[in-house]
Motif scaffolding. Structure first.
Motif, PDB file in Angstrom:
ATOM      1  N   LEU A  45       0.815  -1.216   0.000  1.00  0.00           N
ATOM      2  CA  LEU A  45       0.000   0.000   0.000  1.00  0.00           C
ATOM      3  C   LEU A  45       0.849   1.267   0.000  1.00  0.00           C
ATOM      4  O   LEU A  45       0.448   2.290  -0.542  1.00  0.00           O
ATOM      5  CB  LEU A  45      -0.942  -0.004   1.204  1.00  0.00           C
ATOM      6  N   ALA A  46       2.056   1.198   0.598  1.00  0.00           N
ATOM      7  CA  ALA A  46       2.886   2.391   0.725  1.00  0.00           C
ATOM      8  C   ALA A  46       3.686   2.704  -0.538  1.00  0.00           C
ATOM      9  O   ALA A  46       3.948   3.856  -0.833  1.00  0.00           O
ATOM     10  CB  ALA A  46       3.836   2.236   1.913  1.00  0.00           C
ATOM     11  N   SER A  47       4.082   1.686  -1.293  1.00  0.00           N
ATOM     12  CA  SER A  47       4.914   1.952  -2.467  1.00  0.00           C
ATOM     13  C   SER A  47       4.290   1.332  -3.701  1.00  0.00           C
ATOM     14  O   SER A  47       3.390   0.502  -3.615  1.00  0.00           O
ATOM     15  CB  SER A  47       6.308   1.364  -2.252  1.00  0.00           C
ATOM     16  N   ASP A  48       4.818   1.747  -4.840  1.00  0.00           N
ATOM     17  CA  ASP A  48       4.293   1.233  -6.098  1.00  0.00           C
ATOM     18  C   ASP A  48       5.313   0.329  -6.774  1.00  0.00           C
ATOM     19  O   ASP A  48       5.357   0.221  -7.988  1.00  0.00           O
ATOM     20  CB  ASP A  48       3.923   2.404  -7.013  1.00  0.00           C
ATOM     21  N   THR A  49       6.161  -0.328  -5.976  1.00  0.00           N
ATOM     22  CA  THR A  49       7.219  -1.161  -6.544  1.00  0.00           C
ATOM     23  C   THR A  49       6.667  -2.409  -7.221  1.00  0.00           C
ATOM     24  O   THR A  49       7.283  -2.940  -8.125  1.00  0.00           O
ATOM     25  CB  THR A  49       8.227  -1.584  -5.459  1.00  0.00           C
ATOM     26  N   MET A  50       5.506  -2.880  -6.789  1.00  0.00           N
ATOM     27  CA  MET A  50       4.941  -4.103  -7.352  1.00  0.00           C
ATOM     28  C   MET A  50       4.184  -3.836  -8.656  1.00  0.00           C
ATOM     29  O   MET A  50       3.771  -4.754  -9.326  1.00  0.00           O
ATOM     30  CB  MET A  50       3.995  -4.777  -6.348  1.00  0.00           C
ATOM     31  N   LYS A  51       3.972  -2.565  -8.995  1.00  0.00           N
ATOM     32  CA  LYS A  51       3.280  -2.181 -10.228  1.00  0.00           C
ATOM     33  C   LYS A  51       1.937  -2.893 -10.377  1.00  0.00           C
ATOM     34  O   LYS A  51       1.612  -3.463 -11.405  1.00  0.00           O
ATOM     35  CB  LYS A  51       4.155  -2.466 -11.463  1.00  0.00           C
ATOM     36  N   MET A  52       1.146  -2.859  -9.330  1.00  0.00           N
ATOM     37  CA  MET A  52      -0.181  -3.473  -9.350  1.00  0.00           C
ATOM     38  C   MET A  52      -1.213  -2.398  -9.675  1.00  0.00           C
ATOM     39  O   MET A  52      -1.077  -1.253  -9.259  1.00  0.00           O
ATOM     40  CB  MET A  52      -0.517  -4.074  -7.982  1.00  0.00           C
ATOM     41  N   THR A  53      -2.237  -2.808 -10.382  1.00  0.00           N
ATOM     42  CA  THR A  53      -3.358  -1.892 -10.594  1.00  0.00           C
ATOM     43  C   THR A  53      -4.191  -1.872  -9.313  1.00  0.00           C
ATOM     44  O   THR A  53      -4.035  -2.730  -8.441  1.00  0.00           O
ATOM     45  CB  THR A  53      -4.241  -2.356 -11.768  1.00  0.00           C
ATOM     46  N   ASP A  54      -5.069  -0.909  -9.225  1.00  0.00           N
ATOM     47  CA  ASP A  54      -5.930  -0.823  -8.037  1.00  0.00           C
ATOM     48  C   ASP A  54      -6.802  -2.070  -7.905  1.00  0.00           C
ATOM     49  O   ASP A  54      -7.033  -2.558  -6.811  1.00  0.00           O
ATOM     50  CB  ASP A  54      -6.810   0.430  -8.095  1.00  0.00           C
ATOM     51  N   ALA A  55      -7.274  -2.574  -9.031  1.00  0.00           N
ATOM     52  CA  ALA A  55      -8.123  -3.776  -8.997  1.00  0.00           C
ATOM     53  C   ALA A  55      -7.321  -4.990  -8.516  1.00  0.00           C
ATOM     54  O   ALA A  55      -7.807  -5.778  -7.704  1.00  0.00           O
ATOM     55  CB  ALA A  55      -8.700  -4.048 -10.384  1.00  0.00           C
ATOM     56  N   GLU A  56      -6.077  -5.129  -8.982  1.00  0.00           N
ATOM     57  CA  GLU A  56      -5.228  -6.245  -8.545  1.00  0.00           C
ATOM     58  C   GLU A  56      -4.899  -6.118  -7.064  1.00  0.00           C
ATOM     59  O   GLU A  56      -4.912  -7.104  -6.326  1.00  0.00           O
ATOM     60  CB  GLU A  56      -3.927  -6.274  -9.355  1.00  0.00           C
ATOM     61  N   ARG A  57      -4.633  -4.887  -6.623  1.00  0.00           N
ATOM     62  CA  ARG A  57      -4.327  -4.649  -5.214  1.00  0.00           C
ATOM     63  C   ARG A  57      -5.535  -4.978  -4.345  1.00  0.00           C
ATOM     64  O   ARG A  57      -5.407  -5.611  -3.293  1.00  0.00           O
ATOM     65  CB  ARG A  57      -3.902  -3.191  -5.028  1.00  0.00           C
ATOM     66  N   ALA A  58      -6.733  -4.588  -4.804  1.00  0.00           N
ATOM     67  CA  ALA A  58      -7.963  -4.878  -4.056  1.00  0.00           C
ATOM     68  C   ALA A  58      -8.191  -6.388  -3.969  1.00  0.00           C
ATOM     69  O   ALA A  58      -8.585  -6.903  -2.918  1.00  0.00           O
ATOM     70  CB  ALA A  58      -9.159  -4.197  -4.715  1.00  0.00           C
ATOM     71  N   MET A  59      -7.918  -7.102  -5.066  1.00  0.00           N
ATOM     72  CA  MET A  59      -8.097  -8.556  -5.066  1.00  0.00           C
ATOM     73  C   MET A  59      -7.079  -9.211  -4.120  1.00  0.00           C
ATOM     74  O   MET A  59      -7.418 -10.126  -3.367  1.00  0.00           O
ATOM     75  CB  MET A  59      -7.923  -9.109  -6.487  1.00  0.00           C
ATOM     76  N   PHE A  60      -5.848  -8.723  -4.136  1.00  0.00           N
ATOM     77  CA  PHE A  60      -4.811  -9.253  -3.239  1.00  0.00           C
ATOM     78  C   PHE A  60      -5.204  -9.032  -1.780  1.00  0.00           C
ATOM     79  O   PHE A  60      -5.085  -9.939  -0.943  1.00  0.00           O
ATOM     80  CB  PHE A  60      -3.471  -8.568  -3.535  1.00  0.00           C
ATOM     81  N   LEU A  61      -5.681  -7.835  -1.474  1.00  0.00           N
ATOM     82  CA  LEU A  61      -6.097  -7.532  -0.100  1.00  0.00           C
ATOM     83  C   LEU A  61      -7.285  -8.402   0.313  1.00  0.00           C
ATOM     84  O   LEU A  61      -7.370  -8.827   1.468  1.00  0.00           O
ATOM     85  CB  LEU A  61      -6.447  -6.051   0.028  1.00  0.00           C
ATOM     86  N   LYS A  62      -8.176  -8.676  -0.624  1.00  0.00           N
ATOM     87  CA  LYS A  62      -9.324  -9.540  -0.318  1.00  0.00           C
ATOM     88  C   LYS A  62      -8.848 -10.953   0.021  1.00  0.00           C
ATOM     89  O   LYS A  62      -9.369 -11.586   0.937  1.00  0.00           O
ATOM     90  CB  LYS A  62     -10.265  -9.562  -1.533  1.00  0.00           C
ATOM     91  N   GLU A  63      -7.827 -11.435  -0.717  1.00  0.00           N
ATOM     92  CA  GLU A  63      -7.260 -12.759  -0.415  1.00  0.00           C
ATOM     93  C   GLU A  63      -6.631 -12.772   0.976  1.00  0.00           C
ATOM     94  O   GLU A  63      -6.802 -13.728   1.739  1.00  0.00           O
ATOM     95  CB  GLU A  63      -6.209 -13.128  -1.467  1.00  0.00           C
ATOM     96  N   LYS A  64      -5.902 -11.706   1.300  1.00  0.00           N
ATOM     97  CA  LYS A  64      -5.261 -11.620   2.621  1.00  0.00           C
ATOM     98  C   LYS A  64      -6.309 -11.512   3.720  1.00  0.00           C
ATOM     99  O   LYS A  64      -6.140 -12.048   4.812  1.00  0.00           O
ATOM    100  CB  LYS A  64      -4.297 -10.421   2.683  1.00  0.00           C
ATOM    101  N   GLU A  65      -7.409 -10.832   3.417  1.00  0.00           N
ATOM    102  CA  GLU A  65      -8.509 -10.748   4.387  1.00  0.00           C
ATOM    103  C   GLU A  65      -9.066 -12.141   4.659  1.00  0.00           C
ATOM    104  O   GLU A  65      -9.314 -12.508   5.807  1.00  0.00           O
ATOM    105  CB  GLU A  65      -9.599  -9.834   3.836  1.00  0.00           C
ATOM    106  N   GLN A  66      -9.244 -12.929   3.602  1.00  0.00           N
ATOM    107  CA  GLN A  66      -9.737 -14.301   3.757  1.00  0.00           C
ATOM    108  C   GLN A  66      -8.757 -15.135   4.582  1.00  0.00           C
ATOM    109  O   GLN A  66      -9.164 -15.908   5.449  1.00  0.00           O
ATOM    110  CB  GLN A  66      -9.976 -14.934   2.376  1.00  0.00           C
ATOM    111  N   GLN A  67      -7.459 -14.978   4.327  1.00  0.00           N
ATOM    112  CA  GLN A  67      -6.447 -15.705   5.090  1.00  0.00           C
ATOM    113  C   GLN A  67      -6.488 -15.312   6.560  1.00  0.00           C
ATOM    114  O   GLN A  67      -6.336 -16.168   7.441  1.00  0.00           O
ATOM    115  CB  GLN A  67      -5.054 -15.453   4.515  1.00  0.00           C
ATOM    116  N   SER A  68      -6.699 -14.031   6.830  1.00  0.00           N
ATOM    117  CA  SER A  68      -6.761 -13.599   8.227  1.00  0.00           C
ATOM    118  C   SER A  68      -7.993 -14.182   8.925  1.00  0.00           C
ATOM    119  O   SER A  68      -7.940 -14.527  10.104  1.00  0.00           O
ATOM    120  CB  SER A  68      -6.727 -12.069   8.336  1.00  0.00           C
TER     121      SER A  68
END
Length: 193
Positions: A136-159
């Motif tokens: 969330l702090a840097s753009d080094t991974m070059k993810m789009t907002d949609a990809e970032r939202a999907m990644f966060l949703k996966e991490k939410e499920q893992q939590s």
């Protein structure tokens, strides 16, 4: 004879003039006002088409902006849910683990194993939070907002799965404590025969 000559001349003149008049009547006549109004209509139509194209481009940009905002909102919701799940994890470990480890029915050789099982989940949770913070702090991974939202949703499920695992472990150890407590009461009860 003079009369007949005049009559023939008159007839010839009429015949000669007749086709000339007929030709003149058949020529098309153009009205300049219709042509000017047609040109004005075409110019106005071109202006409207240009405005329509500008409106379509504007709406397209607004749709993209709405999608960006929507993805950011999804990210915020996912981060909020992650934070809530991790807080729940920490509270459960802090309270339940202390109760379990302080129980007289947990053997000393079990303390390290129980602590390690809870700590491994907490460490995984902390690593995930750190990684999410970096994304969330840097753009080094070059993810789009949609990809970032999907990644966060996966991490939410893992939590959520981690919370369920902690709850299951807590329930298991509390049942073990309850069983040992009941067993101790049965073994140490006074017999009145």
């Amino acid at each position: 004879m003079k009369n007949s000559t005049v009559t023939i001349t008159l007839i010839l003149t009429v015949i000669m003039l007749l086709p000339a008049r007929a030709t003149c009547q058949g020529m098309p006549v153009y009205d300049n006002t219709n042509f000017i109004s047609l040109a004005k209509s075409l110019v106005e139509s071109a202006k409207q088409t240009s405005q329509l194209l500008k409106s379509v481009e504007f709406l397209k940009q607004q749709k993209e902006n709405i999608e960006k905002v929507n993805n950011v909102i999804k990210q915020l919701k996912a981060v909020k849910e992650l934070t809530k799940n991790n807080q729940k994890l920490f509270n459960m470990v802090q309270n339940d683990l202390r109760d379990i480890l302080n129980s007289p029915y947990i053997k000393s050789e079990e303390v390290d194993r129980i602590s390690e099982s809870f700590n491994s989940i907490i460490e995984q949770s902390l690593d995930d939070l750190d990684f999410i913070g970096q994304i969330l702090a840097s753009d080094t991974m070059k993810m789009t907002d949609a990809e970032r939202a999907m990644f966060l949703k996966e991490k939410e499920q893992q939590s959520k799965e981690m919370v369920a695992e902690i709850e299951q472990k807590t329930r298991l150890y509390k049942e073990i404590i309850s069983f040992r407590s009941m067993q101790d009461k049965i073994n140490n009860r006074e017999t009145n025969y």
